[in-house]
Design a protein around this motif. Structure first.
Motif, PDB file in Angstrom:
ATOM      1  N   PRO A  31       0.775  -1.417   0.026  1.00  0.00           N
ATOM      2  CA  PRO A  31      -0.055  -0.095  -0.154  1.00  0.00           C
ATOM      3  C   PRO A  31       0.782   1.089  -0.128  1.00  0.00           C
ATOM      4  CG  PRO A  31      -0.790  -1.678   1.608  1.00  0.00           C
ATOM      5  CD  PRO A  31       0.543  -1.944   0.982  1.00  0.00           C
ATOM      6  N   GLY A  32       0.507   2.329  -0.968  1.00  0.00           N
ATOM      7  CA  GLY A  32       1.269   3.534  -0.985  1.00  0.00           C
ATOM      8  C   GLY A  32       2.563   3.271  -1.798  1.00  0.00           C
ATOM      9  N   CYS A  33       2.993   2.235  -2.370  1.00  0.00           N
ATOM     10  CA  CYS A  33       4.419   2.135  -2.721  1.00  0.00           C
ATOM     11  C   CYS A  33       4.424   2.870  -4.169  1.00  0.00           C
ATOM     12  CB  CYS A  33       4.567   0.570  -3.269  1.00  0.00           C
ATOM     13  SG  CYS A  33       6.334   0.273  -4.003  1.00  0.00           S
ATOM     14  N   ASP A  34       5.589   3.875  -4.303  1.00  0.00           N
ATOM     15  CA  ASP A  34       5.629   4.348  -5.400  1.00  0.00           C
ATOM     16  C   ASP A  34       7.153   4.172  -6.230  1.00  0.00           C
ATOM     17  OD1 ASP A  34       7.316   5.887  -3.680  1.00  0.00           O
ATOM     18  OD2 ASP A  34       6.145   7.794  -3.777  1.00  0.00           O
ATOM     19  N   ASN A  35       7.771   3.690  -5.556  1.00  0.00           N
ATOM     20  CA  ASN A  35       9.029   3.012  -6.019  1.00  0.00           C
ATOM     21  C   ASN A  35       9.472   1.800  -5.415  1.00  0.00           C
ATOM     22  OD1 ASN A  35      11.549   3.263  -7.666  1.00  0.00           O
ATOM     23  ND2 ASN A  35      12.435   4.007  -5.530  1.00  0.00           N
ATOM     24  N   LEU A  36       9.930   0.847  -6.019  1.00  0.00           N
ATOM     25  CA  LEU A  36      10.495  -0.457  -5.681  1.00  0.00           C
ATOM     26  C   LEU A  36      11.637  -0.837  -6.764  1.00  0.00           C
ATOM     27  CD1 LEU A  36       9.936  -1.735  -3.030  1.00  0.00           C
ATOM     28  CD2 LEU A  36       8.520  -3.403  -4.362  1.00  0.00           C
ATOM     29  N   GLU A  37      12.793  -0.926  -6.131  1.00  0.00           N
ATOM     30  CA  GLU A  37      14.019  -1.337  -7.242  1.00  0.00           C
ATOM     31  C   GLU A  37      14.907  -2.310  -6.592  1.00  0.00           C
ATOM     32  OE1 GLU A  37      17.797   0.784  -8.846  1.00  0.00           O
ATOM     33  OE2 GLU A  37      16.086   1.935  -8.133  1.00  0.00           O
ATOM     34  N   ARG A  38      14.907  -3.482  -7.060  1.00  0.00           N
ATOM     35  CA  ARG A  38      15.922  -4.453  -6.465  1.00  0.00           C
ATOM     36  C   ARG A  38      17.278  -4.023  -6.960  1.00  0.00           C
ATOM     37  NH1 ARG A  38      15.280  -9.381  -4.488  1.00  0.00           N
ATOM     38  NH2 ARG A  38      13.025  -9.544  -5.050  1.00  0.00           N
ATOM     39  N   ILE A  39      18.278  -4.272  -5.577  1.00  0.00           N
ATOM     40  CA  ILE A  39      19.630  -3.847  -5.804  1.00  0.00           C
ATOM     41  C   ILE A  39      20.468  -4.821  -5.888  1.00  0.00           C
ATOM     42  CG2 ILE A  39      21.634  -2.797  -4.539  1.00  0.00           C
ATOM     43  CD1 ILE A  39      19.375  -0.932  -3.155  1.00  0.00           C
ATOM     44  N   ASN A  40      19.906  -6.100  -5.098  1.00  0.00           N
ATOM     45  CA  ASN A  40      20.767  -7.141  -5.389  1.00  0.00           C
ATOM     46  C   ASN A  40      19.714  -8.068  -4.932  1.00  0.00           C
ATOM     47  OD1 ASN A  40      21.191  -7.536  -2.711  1.00  0.00           O
ATOM     48  ND2 ASN A  40      23.004  -6.125  -2.806  1.00  0.00           N
ATOM     49  N   GLU A  41      20.056  -9.534  -4.789  1.00  0.00           N
ATOM     50  CA  GLU A  41      19.257 -10.652  -4.296  1.00  0.00           C
ATOM     51  C   GLU A  41      18.520 -10.292  -2.940  1.00  0.00           C
ATOM     52  OE1 GLU A  41      19.247 -15.434  -3.537  1.00  0.00           O
ATOM     53  OE2 GLU A  41      21.329 -14.381  -4.216  1.00  0.00           O
ATOM     54  N   HIS A  42      19.286  -9.739  -2.076  1.00  0.00           N
ATOM     55  CA  HIS A  42      18.951  -9.398  -0.702  1.00  0.00           C
ATOM     56  C   HIS A  42      18.454  -7.885  -0.083  1.00  0.00           C
ATOM     57  CE1 HIS A  42      19.886 -13.423   0.434  1.00  0.00           C
ATOM     58  NE2 HIS A  42      21.295 -13.296  -0.224  1.00  0.00           N
ATOM     59  N   GLN A  43      18.826  -6.963  -1.264  1.00  0.00           N
ATOM     60  CA  GLN A  43      18.358  -5.787  -0.696  1.00  0.00           C
ATOM     61  C   GLN A  43      17.445  -5.046  -1.895  1.00  0.00           C
ATOM     62  OE1 GLN A  43      22.198  -3.801  -0.624  1.00  0.00           O
ATOM     63  NE2 GLN A  43      21.858  -3.833   1.584  1.00  0.00           N
ATOM     64  N   ILE A  44      16.386  -4.313  -1.441  1.00  0.00           N
ATOM     65  CA  ILE A  44      15.546  -3.527  -2.228  1.00  0.00           C
ATOM     66  C   ILE A  44      15.399  -2.130  -1.905  1.00  0.00           C
ATOM     67  CG2 ILE A  44      13.063  -3.430  -3.263  1.00  0.00           C
ATOM     68  CD1 ILE A  44      12.965  -6.520  -2.280  1.00  0.00           C
ATOM     69  N   ARG A  45      15.618  -1.235  -2.706  1.00  0.00           N
ATOM     70  CA  ARG A  45      15.333   0.191  -2.563  1.00  0.00           C
ATOM     71  C   ARG A  45      13.740   0.414  -2.582  1.00  0.00           C
ATOM     72  NH1 ARG A  45      18.875   2.226  -5.811  1.00  0.00           N
ATOM     73  NH2 ARG A  45      20.313   2.442  -4.268  1.00  0.00           N
ATOM     74  N   ALA A  46      13.192   1.234  -1.572  1.00  0.00           N
ATOM     75  CA  ALA A  46      11.650   1.469  -1.658  1.00  0.00           C
ATOM     76  C   ALA A  46      11.331   2.767  -1.195  1.00  0.00           C
ATOM     77  CB  ALA A  46      11.118   0.228  -0.504  1.00  0.00           C
ATOM     78  N   GLY A  47      10.167   3.196  -1.817  1.00  0.00           N
ATOM     79  CA  GLY A  47       9.670   4.618  -1.458  1.00  0.00           C
ATOM     80  C   GLY A  47       8.114   4.285  -1.264  1.00  0.00           C
ATOM     81  N   ILE A  48       7.600   4.793  -0.227  1.00  0.00           N
ATOM     82  CA  ILE A  48       6.201   4.634  -0.011  1.00  0.00           C
ATOM     83  C   ILE A  48       5.563   5.901   0.582  1.00  0.00           C
ATOM     84  CG2 ILE A  48       6.194   2.205   0.190  1.00  0.00           C
ATOM     85  CD1 ILE A  48       5.673   2.485   3.430  1.00  0.00           C
TER      86      ILE A  48
END
Length: 153
Positions: A31-48
């Motif tokens: 809910p409210g996610c406006d950005n989601l980007e996988r950096i690597n297998e274990h990390q994700i950059r997020a904006g909500i």
């Protein structure tokens, strides 16, 4: 703030695991996610963007996947900083249990907030966190069930 919950999903455990690890599915389900980007297998950059009563706050941060035991469980943790609001951080232990043709997704969340956002009160923060968690896990369940139904056809 601690939250626990359970979602019964009409899909096999593999389908639920795949939904929980697919970046596009996650983006659509948070809910409210406006950005989601996988950096690597274990990390994700997020904006909500999150609503706390009348206040709407944007957070940007990093999510980390750990303790991965595919397709049974993992921990997702993160810390996000708001522009003026302060910070929110937390971790969720997610477990998937096969039950016949369905999967039981159970979760335990521990979280904290600081700065201006903490001033709005633990009851409002807890209520908003509960709504976000409930919607997210219900959305994941619906996405996994839809994907499982497509693969059955």
């Amino acid at each position: 703030m601690d939250l626990t919950g359970e979602e019964r999903i009409t899909a096999p455990r593999e389908a639920v695991w795949n939904a929980l690890n697919d970046i596009e599915t996650l983006k659509a389900c948070i809910p409210g996610c406006d950005n989601l980007e996988r950096i690597n297998e274990h990390q994700i950059r997020a904006g909500i963007k999150v609503s706390f009563g009348v206040m709407k706050v944007g957070f940007h941060g990093l999510l980390e996947l750990s303790n991965m035991v595919p397709p049974h469980s993992y921990t997702i943790s993160g810390k996000g900083e708001g522009t003026l609001a302060g910070f929110a951080e937390g971790a969720a232990d997610v477990r998937l249990t096969q039950d016949g043709n369905e999967t039981i997704l159970s979760y335990e969340i521990q979280g904290d907030a600081g700065g201006k956002i903490a001033q709005i009160g633990t009851r409002i923060l807890g209520s908003a966190a509960r709504k976000i968690a409930d919607r997210f896990f219900a959305n994941i369940g619906a996405a996994a069930a839809a994907q499982a139904e497509k693969s059955d056809q």
